[in-house]
Design a protein around this motif. Structure first.
Motif: not given
Length: 336
Positions: A106-133
């Motif tokens: 943040x101090x350097x102002x560089x674009x940064x990403x971390x490999x927490x790839x399950x956030x991109x999972x269709x399965x967990x994404x739809x699970x989240x959708x159904x739980x929030x319903x």
């Protein structure tokens, strides 16, 4: 795109870049095992470099896919050079170091990403959708199991994961930081944890079995179990069962399902989605699923923030820290 580290996870991200359809070229790759760097280079059209500096000198953005102990040093060099950086999980050995790394990018102002790839999972994404319903009601109980053969062997070939000086710890930090992240992201915030751990393989400081009871802020309770075993015939698998007041969900397979659920009062009974049908349901419901590597490239090209960021990774590190503290204290409850 430059690569530091040329093992299994580096190849995973290279494949993601190749399949992204983005205008991306492979620059230099460096690995302490030069033969591994040469194999990576031959497969992806990169250049096997003799040093980390040569990779930094020849790229527009860099992937840090080394063992965990090297992450902070290499990210600091990316910051010094103003280079966008994608760093594998875990960021560091503990939450304080992860916090320091988030502050540094943040101090350097560089674009940064971390490999927490399950956030991109269709399965967990739809699970989240159904739980929030609202039709589901409140979350009452979660049972989350994650098992994998210990990755010092087989296709992972990650001998360093048996060395606490390079890995920091075992199955919870090195593998299931994914789980604690997606648990909060898809189901809800954790209030406190109580844990026990075990070591069957005799690797100093490398636990291979952790069981955690957690209290959710919303009042629900759950159990998470992570295991590094020796059943090499079995692939890495996750299974999640969620009971809400009026909905029961089961997820088998952390990316393409199947995801099944049953809801009070719905005549259709149990519903099941997997593969292309699951992805189509995500699109119809507005659930965002992306190729994480494509997302990184797009963020770099547009000069905008990437997600999940290093800052996003601090919270799962704090949860892991709390679980380890609880286990060290014989299972006493700990608030992250």
């Amino acid at each position: 795109m430059g690569f530091l580290g040329a093992g299994l996870i580096a190849n995973f991200h290279a494949l993601g870049l190749f399949e992204s359809g983005e205008d991306v070229a492979f620059a230099g790759v460096h690995d302490p095992d030069h033969a591994r760097a040469e194999e990576f280079a031959a497969g992806w059209g990169a250049t096997a470099e003799p040093s980390e500096a040569a990779v930094f000198d020849g790229c527009d953005a860099v992937y840090v896919c080394t063992w965990t102990s090297e992450h902070e040093r290499l990210v600091a060099e990316a910051c010094r050079r103003g280079l966008p950086v994608f760093c594998e999980k875990p960021l560091a050995f503990d939450g304080d170091r992860a916090e320091a790394m988030a502050a540094a990018v943040e101090a350097a102002g560089v674009i940064n990403q971390v490999g927490l790839v399950l956030r991109s999972s269709p399965a967990f994404g739809y699970l989240r959708h159904l739980v929030a319903d609202p039709a589901a009601g409140r979350v009452m109980s979660v049972v989350f199991r994650d098992d994998q053969y210990i990755p010092v062997q087989g296709m992972y070939a990650s001998v360093w994961r048996g060395d606490k000086e390079r890995a920091g710890a075992g199955t919870l930090l090195e593998h299931s930081i994914h789980d604690v992240d997606i648990l909060e992201h898809a189901i809800g915030p954790v209030a406190s944890v109580s844990a026990r751990s075990a070591n069957f393989h005799g690797l100093d400081g490398i636990e291979d079995s952790v069981a955690t009871v957690f209290d959710l802020e919303g009042g629900g309770v759950g159990v998470h179990t992570t295991i590094w075993h020796d059943v090499m015939e079995r692939p890495s698998l996750r299974r999640v069962e969620v009971f809400c007041e009026r909905r029961h969900l089961v997820l088998e397979g952390d990316w393409d399902g199947p995801l099944s659920w049953t809801t009070t009062g719905e005549e259709a009974g149990e519903q099941v989605l997997a593969g292309d049908a699951l992805r189509e349901a995500c699109r119809a419901a507005g659930v965002t699923t992306v190729n994480p590597d494509a997302a990184f490239v797009q963020a770099v090209a547009a000069g905008r923030a990437a997600t999940p960021s290093f800052r996003d990774a601090v919270r799962p590190h704090r949860l892991v820290d709390a679980i380890y503290r609880s286990a060290a204290g014989g299972g006493s409850p700990v608030r992250p």
